[in-house]
Structures are given as C-alpha cells and as structure tokens.
Design an enzyme around this catalytic site. Structure first.
Site, mmCIF file in Angstrom:
data_model
loop_
_atom_site.group_PDB
_atom_site.id
_atom_site.type_symbol
_atom_site.label_atom_id
_atom_site.label_comp_id
_atom_site.label_asym_id
_atom_site.label_seq_id
_atom_site.Cartn_x
_atom_site.Cartn_y
_atom_site.Cartn_z
ATOM 1 N N HIS A 60 51.210 61.083 -22.574
ATOM 2 C CA HIS A 60 51.257 60.090 -21.313
ATOM 3 C C HIS A 60 51.887 60.841 -20.242
ATOM 4 C CE1 HIS A 60 51.759 55.622 -19.529
ATOM 5 N NE2 HIS A 60 51.582 56.780 -18.640
ATOM 6 N N PHE A 63 50.491 64.511 -13.852
ATOM 7 C CA PHE A 63 50.828 65.717 -13.463
ATOM 8 C C PHE A 63 50.344 65.826 -12.157
ATOM 9 C CE2 PHE A 63 51.151 68.584 -17.458
ATOM 10 C CZ PHE A 63 52.590 68.014 -17.474
ATOM 11 N N ARG A 64 49.917 64.472 -11.363
ATOM 12 C CA ARG A 64 49.657 64.278 -9.969
ATOM 13 C C ARG A 64 48.526 65.007 -9.298
ATOM 14 N NH1 ARG A 64 52.178 59.575 -10.281
ATOM 15 N NH2 ARG A 64 54.108 59.579 -10.558
ATOM 16 N N ASN A 94 45.714 58.272 -12.644
ATOM 17 C CA ASN A 94 45.655 57.640 -11.235
ATOM 18 C C ASN A 94 46.244 58.804 -10.177
ATOM 19 O OD1 ASN A 94 48.261 58.137 -12.641
ATOM 20 N ND2 ASN A 94 49.333 56.578 -11.757
ATOM 21 N N HIS A 233 54.035 52.371 -23.036
ATOM 22 C CA HIS A 233 55.330 52.367 -22.821
ATOM 23 C C HIS A 233 55.759 50.701 -23.079
ATOM 24 C CE1 HIS A 233 53.074 50.837 -19.327
ATOM 25 N NE2 HIS A 233 52.944 52.124 -18.759
ATOM 26 N N ASP A 305 55.677 59.302 -20.239
ATOM 27 C CA ASP A 305 55.466 58.664 -19.101
ATOM 28 C C ASP A 305 55.851 59.633 -17.961
ATOM 29 O OD1 ASP A 305 54.133 57.273 -17.214
ATOM 30 O OD2 ASP A 305 55.346 55.342 -17.714
HETATM 31 ZN ZN LIG Z 1 52.252 56.077 -16.765
#
Ligand SMILES: [Zn+2]
Length: 423
Positions: A60, A63-64, A94, A233, A305
C-alpha cells in the site's frame, strides 16, 4: 568467469528458519545457497551479523505519479522504499488521472520504469468502469475500492453500486482492497466538529463507528459475492473483531500500518496536521487490539500507506491539510525496533511484510530465498542503531512523522533483481 555477486557471513532466512550460509547471485538469480567456498565475484557483500530476508513487500503506497509529482514520483518513492528494505511496492490508483482505465494503467506503467524496486499497480474501481474490470484485471495486481473518499472520482458509497463492484471484481478472481469508512457517517459527524480548530477534532470527526460500519458492509458484500476481500489500514478494535469473526466463513484479509501500531490520537496534540491521516489515529485501546491482532493472526499484513504531501500542504489548518503520512522508508525499522523490544518476533515481521503479501496477492515465488529464484533480498542488521532525521530522508516530501525517534534494527542493503540498490 566471475559471478555477479556473493553474500557471505550473514544468516539467511531459508525454509522458515535462519541458517548460516552464503549466497551466490548471477544474472539476477540466486544460483547457489552454500556453506562451501565461494566463486570469484564482481561484487561482494561481507556483512557479519547481517540477516538476509526475502525481498520485503509494501502492498500500500501512493507514489503520486502521474499528476502529483511535487509530493513524490517513481524515482524518489522507489529509492525511499529501497532504503527502507522494501523491494516490491503496490501503488494505489488515486493519482491524476486516477488509474481506472487501461490507458491510465499503461501510462503509469511507463512512468514506473523509473522505479528502482519492483512494483504492481492497483486499478481503481469507479462508478464508470464497473463493466471493464475483467480487462483491467490483466494489467493490475489487484483492485481498490474507496467506500469513502479522499479522492472524489473514486468513491463508491452507494450500497447497490458497491454490490455491483464486488460482484464484478469477484469474476476477475483478483483481490478487492477496500478503504473502509462510511462516507455518510463521516459527513454527518463532521458537522458537529467543523467549527473546532483543535487537531484532535479531526480524529473525532471520523469516528471508529464509521470504520466498523464500513467493514461490516464490506464483509456482508464479500459473503454474498465470494470476492477475495482485503481491508486496508484497519485502525479500530471493533473493526478488527468483525474481521476476526468473519475469517471463519469469508475470504477476508486485512492490513494495518505502522502509524496505528506506534502512535495514538494523543500524537495529534503534538504533531498536529502532520499526523492527520485516514482513518485517523485512534486510542491506546485500539492500538493494543491491533498488536493482539498481529499475534493471533487476524492482521495479515503490515503496509505503510505511504501517502506523502509537502510540508507546505500539511501546515494548513486541520480541515484543509491533506490526509496522509510518508512511511515506506521507515516501516521496517520501526518493526525491527519492536523485534528488539520483544513486542514481535522477526519471523512474524517476515510473515507480515513478505509471506502474507505474496500469498494474498498471488505473487508466486517472489522473494523466496531459493536456488533459481530472482534475487530480491532485504539484508537487515538487528543491532544497528538509528535516529530518524529529516536530512537522511529520501522521500521527495522531505519529512517524516517519526523525526527524532531512535531505535535499533534496520535494513542495511536492498537487492532488487540481483542489483544492490545503494542507499
Ligand atoms: Zn492509502
């Protein structure tokens, strides 16, 4: 002829125990595990006291890239991972654009060529792609569904759409990872807190019941659809109890993160928005339950995360600052420090960060220290002391919620496909 690499004077994790042996690595593969004389090699690792673990996995990370590369990108994120002993990451959808189409998966795969560690990509389940999941599953390591949102485009909070999503993911046979918080409850709860400015109000605005409700829904949907469900999470005692009970009849696994294991909501007072994340930090009672869940096997995986944001973004008021903390680089050292403190066994860390991720996400033989296997290895030193400071961090966001923390036990070398990744 020289082989590429030899590793000696370490103990290696082989067939579920530590044994003294040397490794010979050539052309990216483990060619021998031996106690006899080593052949000449181009590179040598000679680390007395080192322990060679299978290449660890973080299921999880964010890396944007694409779209948010001021926070992190594939190069910096993967170097941070390698520094933390992680050889394989699974990247969340995302980004901008979100990874919800074949095109976006291919585009991200192209960007991820800058990664120094191995990777898998999640496909996001969105309201618009529910009929394309079969096709997406060929390019994705698993699916991610947000029952509640940080990322508007990816939220599926309607139960009938959730049912459709679970049904269609089940057909692909891939794992469905869910962010389990209840959107409506969070929105409702927010109204009572929105005028407050104390960071603690943020934790209270996303109550534990919100996670519990969502986990309950997800488990019911999994029961109906037979999807392979993975709850991301997990942060609450009650949420965990539901999962424990469900495991008897539903195919469900879960993960928790170092921030829930090592921090409680009290940290919001001191670190304020820096430790704002979703779900929020919880109480000591929840934290104790998580450690118990690790011991009794209810928690299958520890994942970071890793969700970096710039300090500038984080230093806004509690409602505007984005949620998320970096962590891919610090997870393992926190866990190894816990080994030294006898809170957990090394064997269990290996299970949470290698064996169970491999098993759950169908990664085959990944990381196993066996002759013929690709050499993906994490070398640790349980005695090496550390202190986390901003100057040493590799993540592009340049900060850590654990700055100033000190401990013992860390990765000293990371080998990815036979190559030593320099820290
Ligand atoms: Zn996340």
């Amino acid at each position: 002829m020289k082989v590429d690499l030899t590793v000696k004077n370490c103990r290696i994790w082989h067939k579920k125990r530590l044994k003294k042996a040397s490794l010979v690595i050539d052309k990216g593969k483990i060619v021998s595990i031996t106690k006899s004389r080593l052949p000449p090699s181009k590179k040598k690792i000679d680390y007395k006291g080192g322990i060679v673990l299978p290449g660890l996995i973080d299921v999880h990370v964010h890396f944007r890239e694409p779209g948010l590369s001021s926070k992190e990108d594939w190069s910096t994120g993967s170097k941070a991972a390698a520094k933390g002993g992680i050889t394989y990451v699974m990247d969340m959808p995302n980004t901008i654009p979100p990874t919800v189409t074949l095109r976006s998966l291919f585009d991200k795969k192209e960007l991820a060529k800058n990664s120094v560690v191995n990777f898998g990509l999640y496909a996001g389940v969105s309201q618009k792609n529910l009929n394309d999941l079969k096709e997406l599953s060929k390019q994705a390591v698993a699916f991610k569904l947000y029952m509640c949102g940080s990322t508007e485009a990816l939220i599926i909070d309607d139960i009938s759409l959730q049912l459709k999503a679970f049904t269609n993911v089940a057909k692909t046979k891939k794992v469905l990872c869910v962010h389990a918080e209840n959107e409506k409850m969070n929105k409702y709860s927010y109204k009572s807190y929105k005028k407050e400015t104390d960071p603690m109000a943020y934790a209270h605005s996303r109550p534990p019941e919100s996670e519990v409700l969502a986990i309950n829904d997800a488990i019911e949907l999994a029961k109906q659809t037979n999807v392979k469900l993975h709850i991301c999470h997990v942060s609450t005692k009650d949420g965990l109890s539901l999962i424990k009970r469900a495991k008897k009849k539903v195919d469900v696994t879960c993960e928790t993160c170092p921030h829930y294991l090592f921090m409680t909501e009290e940290y919001l007072r001191e670190k304020r928005t820096l430790v704002k994340m979703n779900p929020p930090l919880r109480t000591e009672k929840d934290q104790k339950a998580l450690w118990k869940g690790i011991k009794n096997g209810t928690i299958d995986i520890v994942a970071s995360d890793h969700a970096p944001h710039t300090l500038q973004e984080k230093y806004q008021n509690i409602w505007f600052a984005p949620a998320g903390v970096p962590g891919v680089e610090t997870s393992l050292q926190l866990m190894l420090n816990a080994v030294n403190k006898r809170m957990i066994k090394l064997e269990k860390v290996n299970e949470l960060m290698h064996d169970n991720p491999v098993k759950r996400f169908g990664l085959g033989n990944y990381g196993n220290i066996e002759v013929g296997n690709d050499a993906n290895l994490t070398i640790i030193d349980l005695k090496k002391e550390w202190e986390i400071s901003r100057e040493d961090l590799v993540t592009k966001c340049g900060w850590s919620p654990y700055e100033g923390w000190a401990g013992k036990g860390m990765a000293v070398m990371t080998i990815v496909n036979g190559n030593i990744i320099q820290n």
